[in-house]
Design a protein around this motif. Structure first.
Motif, PDB file in Angstrom:
ATOM      1  N   GLY A  15      -3.637  17.946   2.653  1.00 47.36           N
ATOM      2  CA  GLY A  15      -3.082  17.052   1.503  1.00 47.36           C
ATOM      3  C   GLY A  15      -3.064  15.566   1.505  1.00 47.36           C
ATOM      4  N   LEU A  16      -2.359  15.029   0.783  1.00 44.12           N
ATOM      5  CA  LEU A  16      -2.225  13.781   0.370  1.00 44.12           C
ATOM      6  C   LEU A  16      -1.064  13.080   0.066  1.00 44.12           C
ATOM      7  CD1 LEU A  16      -5.213  13.619  -1.963  1.00 44.12           C
ATOM      8  CD2 LEU A  16      -5.499  12.569   0.096  1.00 44.12           C
ATOM      9  N   PHE A  17      -0.583  11.703   0.244  1.00 46.46           N
ATOM     10  CA  PHE A  17       0.571  11.284  -0.337  1.00 46.46           C
ATOM     11  C   PHE A  17       0.469   9.880  -0.532  1.00 46.46           C
ATOM     12  CE2 PHE A  17       0.794   9.940   4.280  1.00 46.46           C
ATOM     13  CZ  PHE A  17       1.394   8.878   4.016  1.00 46.46           C
ATOM     14  N   GLU A  18       1.499   9.495  -1.455  1.00 50.73           N
ATOM     15  CA  GLU A  18       1.621   8.158  -1.874  1.00 50.73           C
ATOM     16  C   GLU A  18       3.129   7.816  -1.669  1.00 50.73           C
ATOM     17  OE1 GLU A  18      -0.716   5.597  -2.924  1.00 50.73           O
ATOM     18  OE2 GLU A  18      -2.126   7.010  -2.561  1.00 50.73           O
ATOM     19  N   THR A  19       3.125   6.371  -1.152  1.00 50.38           N
ATOM     20  CA  THR A  19       4.664   5.706  -1.390  1.00 50.38           C
ATOM     21  C   THR A  19       4.579   4.643  -2.022  1.00 50.38           C
ATOM     22  OG1 THR A  19       5.016   6.633   0.851  1.00 50.38           O
ATOM     23  CG2 THR A  19       6.383   4.997   0.324  1.00 50.38           C
ATOM     24  N   LEU A  20       5.549   4.411  -2.894  1.00 54.46           N
ATOM     25  CA  LEU A  20       5.492   3.334  -3.863  1.00 54.46           C
ATOM     26  C   LEU A  20       6.830   2.753  -4.203  1.00 54.46           C
ATOM     27  CD1 LEU A  20       5.259   4.209  -7.579  1.00 54.46           C
ATOM     28  CD2 LEU A  20       4.973   6.015  -5.784  1.00 54.46           C
ATOM     29  N   ARG A  21       7.187   1.541  -4.215  1.00 56.93           N
ATOM     30  CA  ARG A  21       8.479   0.715  -4.453  1.00 56.93           C
ATOM     31  C   ARG A  21       8.952   1.189  -6.008  1.00 56.93           C
ATOM     32  NH1 ARG A  21      11.829  -2.257  -0.626  1.00 56.93           N
ATOM     33  NH2 ARG A  21      13.474  -2.685  -1.987  1.00 56.93           N
ATOM     34  N   VAL A  22      10.354   1.522  -5.983  1.00 57.31           N
ATOM     35  CA  VAL A  22      11.099   1.475  -7.079  1.00 57.31           C
ATOM     36  C   VAL A  22      11.799   0.238  -7.239  1.00 57.31           C
ATOM     37  CG1 VAL A  22      12.593   2.759  -8.724  1.00 57.31           C
ATOM     38  CG2 VAL A  22      10.867   3.924  -7.595  1.00 57.31           C
ATOM     39  N   ARG A  23      11.654  -0.567  -8.240  1.00 55.84           N
ATOM     40  CA  ARG A  23      12.546  -1.802  -8.469  1.00 55.84           C
ATOM     41  C   ARG A  23      13.153  -1.819  -9.793  1.00 55.84           C
ATOM     42  NH1 ARG A  23      14.747  -5.804  -4.854  1.00 55.84           N
ATOM     43  NH2 ARG A  23      14.562  -7.723  -5.743  1.00 55.84           N
ATOM     44  N   ASN A  24      14.473  -2.250  -9.733  1.00 57.03           N
ATOM     45  CA  ASN A  24      14.998  -2.394 -11.208  1.00 57.03           C
ATOM     46  C   ASN A  24      14.759  -1.294 -12.216  1.00 57.03           C
ATOM     47  OD1 ASN A  24      15.298  -5.163 -10.681  1.00 57.03           O
ATOM     48  ND2 ASN A  24      13.186  -5.694 -11.350  1.00 57.03           N
ATOM     49  N   GLY A  25      14.891  -0.076 -11.207  1.00 56.14           N
ATOM     50  CA  GLY A  25      14.713   1.308 -11.962  1.00 56.14           C
ATOM     51  C   GLY A  25      13.437   1.677 -12.173  1.00 56.14           C
ATOM     52  N   ALA A  26      12.383   1.035 -11.928  1.00 54.51           N
ATOM     53  CA  ALA A  26      11.010   1.274 -12.432  1.00 54.51           C
ATOM     54  C   ALA A  26       9.921   1.274 -11.125  1.00 54.51           C
ATOM     55  CB  ALA A  26      10.523   0.392 -13.648  1.00 54.51           C
ATOM     56  N   PRO A  27       9.102   2.193 -11.263  1.00 56.58           N
ATOM     57  CA  PRO A  27       8.194   2.323 -10.152  1.00 56.58           C
ATOM     58  C   PRO A  27       7.210   1.150 -10.372  1.00 56.58           C
ATOM     59  CG  PRO A  27       7.607   3.882 -11.698  1.00 56.58           C
ATOM     60  CD  PRO A  27       8.857   3.429 -12.274  1.00 56.58           C
ATOM     61  N   PHE A  28       6.734   0.636  -9.104  1.00 54.57           N
ATOM     62  CA  PHE A  28       5.784  -0.785  -9.298  1.00 54.57           C
ATOM     63  C   PHE A  28       4.225  -0.167  -8.976  1.00 54.57           C
ATOM     64  CE2 PHE A  28       3.761  -4.081  -6.554  1.00 54.57           C
ATOM     65  CZ  PHE A  28       3.529  -4.924  -7.894  1.00 54.57           C
ATOM     66  N   ARG A  29       3.196  -0.617  -9.804  1.00 56.61           N
ATOM     67  CA  ARG A  29       2.353  -0.226  -9.751  1.00 56.61           C
ATOM     68  C   ARG A  29       1.684   1.259  -9.648  1.00 56.61           C
ATOM     69  NH1 ARG A  29      -1.382  -4.738  -8.978  1.00 56.61           N
ATOM     70  NH2 ARG A  29      -0.258  -6.590 -10.075  1.00 56.61           N
ATOM     71  N   ALA A  30       2.476   2.223 -10.441  1.00 56.90           N
ATOM     72  CA  ALA A  30       2.311   3.375 -10.277  1.00 56.90           C
ATOM     73  C   ALA A  30       0.907   3.726 -10.613  1.00 56.90           C
ATOM     74  CB  ALA A  30       3.221   4.225 -11.360  1.00 56.90           C
TER      75      ALA A  30
END
Length: 281
Positions: free
Chosen positions: A29-44
């Protein structure tokens, strides 16, 4: 804490995956990890594009569209009431028959979850000490170009580094060229040039790596995607890592070698956080 399993919101206690799931059995499988800032995902969108490329490489059909994933991220952020968090998207081929053949595993499993994000002070990157891993990556392995769930090289290298008192491990490839850390892309500063290993060295095409390359233009820096060795770090004017969770991480030491602190590292750290806040307001 709530999670989303196969498109449905549930508690983490209720979320269960079959023991026959190929992600559990083989890391298929695969996975992605991303930052959530100000309640919104960054560069989704960028993370979805990389996930999609990895799914095509593995022959897994994504069970959601880009807009559906964004909706699920928004739903989970609102449910968990986390304004600053890390989001993880995990995708497996799903349940299959015993053995390595993926035949019949045509119902992918996917999980979207959130966790607390590390605290960051913009413009003040955290310094890390790196240990050169005893594991060498095969730069000819096409799997290295995708964020697959099977990360045993990373697990073993991280454990080795921590046992020796370091923050993370630095990978070299079979040609003894620099590649990356276990969870981050590598950069070093050589005069007016910011250097980073190319994908051909075995480096993962990082989302934050791409952002850093663009930010360097603001500082009139030349960019060089080129092979380097530990000697390049020994003679560098500075070095740093890039990762979605923390942006920029300063490298203070590699093994017994002290790496100089460079003002550009802190400037890029502040630039990255300014961009994150700008896009998530």
């Amino acid at each position: 804490m709530p999670v989303i399993l196969n498109g449905k919101l549930c508690s983490d206690e209720e979320a269960t995956v079959s023991v026959a799931d190929r992600g559990f059995c083989y890391g298929d499988g695969l996975f992605e990890t991303l930052r959530v800032r100000n309640g919104a995902p960054f560069r989704a969108k960028s993370h979805y594009a990389r996930l999609q490329a990895g799914a095509e490489f593995l022959g897994i059909k994504l069970p959601f569209t880009e807009s559906q994933l964004e909706d699920q991220l928004d739903e989970l952020v609102a449910e968990c009431d986390l304004r600053d968090a890390m989001a993880r998207i995990a995708l497996s081929r799903g349940v299959g028959k015993r053995g390595y053949s993926p035949s019949g595993a045509d119902s992918p499993t996917f999980v979207v979850s959130l966790s607390e994000a590390p605290e960051i002070i913009p413009g003040h990157p955290i310094p890390w000490r790196l240990h050169t891993s005893s594991i060498r990556l095969n730069q000819e392995d096409p799997i290295l170009g995708h964020k697959t769930s099977n990360r045993l090289h990373n697990v073993l290298a991280k454990a080795e580094a921590e046992q020796l008192g370091y923050d993370d491990a630095l990978f070299l490839n079979l040609a003894e060229n620099l590649v990356e850390a276990t969870c981050a892309n590598l950069f070093w500063i050589d005069g007016n040039t910011v250097c980073t290993p190319p994908a051909s060295a075995g480096a993962l095409p990082g989302i934050t790596r791409d952002i850093v390359l663009r930010l360097c233009d603001r500082h009139d820096r030349q960019i060089a995607e080129e092979d380097g060795t530990l000697q390049n770090l020994a003679s560098a004017d500075g070095a740093f890592l890039s990762v979605s969770s923390m942006g920029i991480i300063e490298i203070g030491r590699v093994d017994q070698m002290i790496v100089p602190i460079h003002e550009l590292t802190r400037e890029l750290h502040a630039d990255w956080w300014e961009l994150v806040d700008e896009e998530t307001r």
